[in-house]
Design a protein around this motif. Sequence first.
Motif, PDB file in Angstrom:
ATOM      1  N   SER A  32     -62.532 -89.456  54.717  1.00 14.06           N
ATOM      2  CA  SER A  32     -61.897 -89.643  56.018  1.00 14.06           C
ATOM      3  C   SER A  32     -60.388 -89.770  55.873  1.00 14.06           C
ATOM      4  O   SER A  32     -59.616 -89.217  56.669  1.00 14.06           O
ATOM      5  CB  SER A  32     -62.485 -90.884  56.687  1.00 14.06           C
ATOM      6  N   ALA A  33     -59.942 -90.497  54.836  1.00 12.89           N
ATOM      7  CA  ALA A  33     -58.507 -90.650  54.603  1.00 12.89           C
ATOM      8  C   ALA A  33     -57.865 -89.307  54.276  1.00 12.89           C
ATOM      9  O   ALA A  33     -56.760 -89.002  54.743  1.00 12.89           O
ATOM     10  CB  ALA A  33     -58.269 -91.640  53.472  1.00 12.89           C
ATOM     11  N   GLU A  34     -58.552 -88.501  53.480  1.00  7.13           N
ATOM     12  CA  GLU A  34     -58.027 -87.176  53.134  1.00  7.13           C
ATOM     13  C   GLU A  34     -57.863 -86.312  54.375  1.00  7.13           C
ATOM     14  O   GLU A  34     -56.903 -85.548  54.496  1.00  7.13           O
ATOM     15  CB  GLU A  34     -58.978 -86.477  52.165  1.00  7.13           C
ATOM     16  N   LEU A  35     -58.810 -86.427  55.282  1.00  4.87           N
ATOM     17  CA  LEU A  35     -58.803 -85.579  56.475  1.00  4.87           C
ATOM     18  C   LEU A  35     -57.849 -86.072  57.552  1.00  4.87           C
ATOM     19  O   LEU A  35     -57.577 -85.355  58.512  1.00  4.87           O
ATOM     20  CB  LEU A  35     -60.218 -85.497  57.049  1.00  4.87           C
ATOM     21  N   ASP A  36     -57.358 -87.311  57.394  1.00  8.06           N
ATOM     22  CA  ASP A  36     -56.401 -87.874  58.350  1.00  8.06           C
ATOM     23  C   ASP A  36     -56.933 -87.748  59.781  1.00  8.06           C
ATOM     24  O   ASP A  36     -56.307 -87.151  60.660  1.00  8.06           O
ATOM     25  CB  ASP A  36     -55.053 -87.159  58.230  1.00  8.06           C
ATOM     26  N   VAL A  37     -58.098 -88.349  60.017  1.00  4.41           N
ATOM     27  CA  VAL A  37     -58.766 -88.253  61.311  1.00  4.41           C
ATOM     28  C   VAL A  37     -57.926 -88.926  62.389  1.00  4.41           C
ATOM     29  O   VAL A  37     -57.441 -90.041  62.216  1.00  4.41           O
ATOM     30  CB  VAL A  37     -60.157 -88.915  61.242  1.00  4.41           C
ATOM     31  N   ASP A  38     -57.783 -88.245  63.506  1.00  3.92           N
ATOM     32  CA  ASP A  38     -56.978 -88.750  64.615  1.00  3.92           C
ATOM     33  C   ASP A  38     -57.737 -88.510  65.909  1.00  3.92           C
ATOM     34  O   ASP A  38     -57.976 -87.360  66.276  1.00  3.92           O
ATOM     35  CB  ASP A  38     -55.632 -88.034  64.637  1.00  3.92           C
ATOM     36  N   LEU A  39     -58.136 -89.569  66.584  1.00 10.14           N
ATOM     37  CA  LEU A  39     -58.878 -89.450  67.832  1.00 10.14           C
ATOM     38  C   LEU A  39     -57.964 -89.557  69.039  1.00 10.14           C
ATOM     39  O   LEU A  39     -56.978 -90.287  69.023  1.00 10.14           O
ATOM     40  CB  LEU A  39     -59.941 -90.552  67.950  1.00 10.14           C
ATOM     41  N   ASN A  40     -58.316 -88.854  70.079  1.00  8.37           N
ATOM     42  CA  ASN A  40     -57.692 -89.071  71.377  1.00  8.37           C
ATOM     43  C   ASN A  40     -58.013 -90.503  71.807  1.00  8.37           C
ATOM     44  O   ASN A  40     -59.164 -90.919  71.779  1.00  8.37           O
ATOM     45  CB  ASN A  40     -58.264 -88.072  72.382  1.00  8.37           C
ATOM     46  N   PRO A  41     -57.015 -91.292  72.191  1.00  7.60           N
ATOM     47  CA  PRO A  41     -57.249 -92.707  72.515  1.00  7.60           C
ATOM     48  C   PRO A  41     -58.315 -92.950  73.573  1.00  7.60           C
ATOM     49  O   PRO A  41     -58.924 -94.015  73.600  1.00  7.60           O
ATOM     50  CB  PRO A  41     -55.881 -93.177  73.002  1.00  7.60           C
ATOM     51  N   ARG A  42     -58.567 -91.972  74.425  1.00  3.08           N
ATOM     52  CA  ARG A  42     -59.587 -92.197  75.455  1.00  3.08           C
ATOM     53  C   ARG A  42     -60.982 -92.370  74.846  1.00  3.08           C
ATOM     54  O   ARG A  42     -61.878 -92.926  75.467  1.00  3.08           O
ATOM     55  CB  ARG A  42     -59.609 -91.038  76.454  1.00  3.08           C
ATOM     56  N   TYR A  43     -61.141 -91.881  73.586  1.00  2.00           N
ATOM     57  CA  TYR A  43     -62.439 -91.986  72.919  1.00  2.00           C
ATOM     58  C   TYR A  43     -62.461 -93.078  71.853  1.00  2.00           C
ATOM     59  O   TYR A  43     -63.474 -93.284  71.201  1.00  2.00           O
ATOM     60  CB  TYR A  43     -62.802 -90.652  72.280  1.00  2.00           C
ATOM     61  N   GLY A  44     -61.363 -93.768  71.664  1.00  2.00           N
ATOM     62  CA  GLY A  44     -61.297 -94.805  70.654  1.00  2.00           C
ATOM     63  C   GLY A  44     -60.270 -94.468  69.593  1.00  2.00           C
ATOM     64  O   GLY A  44     -59.257 -93.837  69.888  1.00  2.00           O
ATOM     65  N   ALA A  45     -60.524 -94.898  68.351  1.00  2.00           N
ATOM     66  CA  ALA A  45     -59.589 -94.650  67.263  1.00  2.00           C
ATOM     67  C   ALA A  45     -60.344 -94.668  65.943  1.00  2.00           C
ATOM     68  O   ALA A  45     -61.519 -95.018  65.887  1.00  2.00           O
ATOM     69  CB  ALA A  45     -58.479 -95.695  67.264  1.00  2.00           C
ATOM     70  N   TRP A  46     -59.652 -94.284  64.887  1.00  2.00           N
ATOM     71  CA  TRP A  46     -60.299 -94.128  63.582  1.00  2.00           C
ATOM     72  C   TRP A  46     -59.399 -94.685  62.486  1.00  2.00           C
ATOM     73  O   TRP A  46     -58.216 -94.345  62.437  1.00  2.00           O
ATOM     74  CB  TRP A  46     -60.537 -92.636  63.345  1.00  2.00           C
ATOM     75  N   ASP A  47     -59.919 -95.533  61.631  1.00  2.00           N
ATOM     76  CA  ASP A  47     -59.161 -96.092  60.518  1.00  2.00           C
ATOM     77  C   ASP A  47     -59.985 -95.936  59.243  1.00  2.00           C
ATOM     78  O   ASP A  47     -60.963 -96.648  59.024  1.00  2.00           O
ATOM     79  CB  ASP A  47     -58.846 -97.564  60.762  1.00  2.00           C
ATOM     80  N   ALA A  48     -59.589 -94.986  58.406  1.00  2.00           N
ATOM     81  CA  ALA A  48     -60.357 -94.681  57.198  1.00  2.00           C
ATOM     82  C   ALA A  48     -60.258 -95.765  56.148  1.00  2.00           C
ATOM     83  O   ALA A  48     -61.048 -95.788  55.207  1.00  2.00           O
ATOM     84  CB  ALA A  48     -59.871 -93.354  56.612  1.00  2.00           C
ATOM     85  N   GLN A  49     -59.297 -96.674  56.278  1.00  2.00           N
ATOM     86  CA  GLN A  49     -59.120 -97.702  55.260  1.00  2.00           C
ATOM     87  C   GLN A  49     -60.088 -98.874  55.402  1.00  2.00           C
ATOM     88  O   GLN A  49     -60.246 -99.662  54.463  1.00  2.00           O
ATOM     89  CB  GLN A  49     -57.677 -98.227  55.305  1.00  2.00           C
ATOM     90  N   LYS A  50     -60.705 -99.019  56.565  1.00  4.28           N
ATOM     91  CA  LYS A  50     -61.595-100.150  56.801  1.00  4.28           C
ATOM     92  C   LYS A  50     -62.936 -99.924  56.106  1.00  4.28           C
ATOM     93  O   LYS A  50     -63.565 -98.896  56.266  1.00  4.28           O
ATOM     94  CB  LYS A  50     -61.828-100.363  58.297  1.00  4.28           C
ATOM     95  N   THR A  51     -63.377-100.909  55.356  1.00  4.04           N
ATOM     96  CA  THR A  51     -64.673-100.822  54.700  1.00  4.04           C
ATOM     97  C   THR A  51     -65.642-101.866  55.228  1.00  4.04           C
ATOM     98  O   THR A  51     -66.689-102.120  54.631  1.00  4.04           O
ATOM     99  CB  THR A  51     -64.522-101.016  53.169  1.00  4.04           C
ATOM    100  N   SER A  52     -65.291-102.492  56.308  1.00  2.00           N
ATOM    101  CA  SER A  52     -66.193-103.405  56.994  1.00  2.00           C
ATOM    102  C   SER A  52     -65.994-103.232  58.495  1.00  2.00           C
ATOM    103  O   SER A  52     -65.005-102.660  58.946  1.00  2.00           O
ATOM    104  CB  SER A  52     -65.922-104.861  56.602  1.00  2.00           C
ATOM    105  N   ARG A  53     -66.942-103.705  59.224  1.00  5.96           N
ATOM    106  CA  ARG A  53     -66.856-103.547  60.657  1.00  5.96           C
ATOM    107  C   ARG A  53     -65.626-104.254  61.211  1.00  5.96           C
ATOM    108  O   ARG A  53     -65.299-105.373  60.793  1.00  5.96           O
ATOM    109  CB  ARG A  53     -68.121-104.119  61.325  1.00  5.96           C
ATOM    110  N   VAL A  54     -64.966-103.602  62.149  1.00  5.98           N
ATOM    111  CA  VAL A  54     -63.752-104.146  62.760  1.00  5.98           C
ATOM    112  C   VAL A  54     -64.078-104.646  64.147  1.00  5.98           C
ATOM    113  O   VAL A  54     -64.659-103.915  64.957  1.00  5.98           O
ATOM    114  CB  VAL A  54     -62.651-103.066  62.827  1.00  5.98           C
ATOM    115  N   ASP A  55     -63.741-105.886  64.432  1.00  5.12           N
ATOM    116  CA  ASP A  55     -63.889-106.419  65.775  1.00  5.12           C
ATOM    117  C   ASP A  55     -62.643-106.041  66.570  1.00  5.12           C
ATOM    118  O   ASP A  55     -61.602-106.675  66.453  1.00  5.12           O
ATOM    119  CB  ASP A  55     -64.040-107.945  65.751  1.00  5.12           C
ATOM    120  N   ALA A  56     -62.779-104.972  67.342  1.00  2.00           N
ATOM    121  CA  ALA A  56     -61.655-104.482  68.142  1.00  2.00           C
ATOM    122  C   ALA A  56     -62.036-104.514  69.608  1.00  2.00           C
ATOM    123  O   ALA A  56     -63.210-104.562  69.957  1.00  2.00           O
ATOM    124  CB  ALA A  56     -61.278-103.060  67.722  1.00  2.00           C
TER     125      ALA A  56
END
Length: 210
Positions: A174-198
């Motif tokens: 995921s980090a290699e691919l530099d995933v970028d979501l349209n904010p209307r659908y959320g967001a993506w962080d390839a560095q997280k290895t545990s669930r994020v409470d957002a």
Amino acid sequence: MHRRRRTALVLSAAIVAAAPLLTACGSDAHPGAAAVVGGQRITVAQLQNRVNEVREAQRSAVSEEAQYQQVVTQTGTLTRDTLHRMVLDRVLDRAAENAGIGVTRREVQQLRTELEQQAGGAKALENTWLHQYGVPPRHLDENLRLQLEAQKLADRLQTDTGQPAFWKALSDASAELDVDLNPRYGAWDAQKTSRVDAKASWLRDVSAAE
């Protein structure tokens, strides 16, 4: 072979359940795109077409309007969940590529035959994948290929699809691919290895759908 069959039946559910491990807050996607993965756009139109395919398949699978409306209600987050799967599919492809893993058409057909026998026929298998995993019949073979990729990747890592080592490989891809979501659908962080409470609505909706 029995181990492969058992794993394939639960793999899609495992990916959906573990997917929040890779999500958090992010930046704006490219204009007109639902997401950008490895420089390649998943357009809003492509996303909507996939959602429409699922809805059409759901409508064909039930005989009464009331049943269909119940299905629609139960899958109210279909658009965001579908985008999540489309992105994750590309991430899995990259992780498999990094590991030198490939899947042949013969392997896909063999797995499909096994699963059809277990499910009670081709139609029963299609309905299972549609209702449990949101995969329309025309994309079933594609999904089975991804399932085989995931299993081979887990085997290569000497782990299984529910373990941190497997998701670390996907996180790296995921980090290699530099995933970028349209904010209307959320967001993506390839560095997280545990669930994020957002507080992003997409994260809440995906968790609720589970």
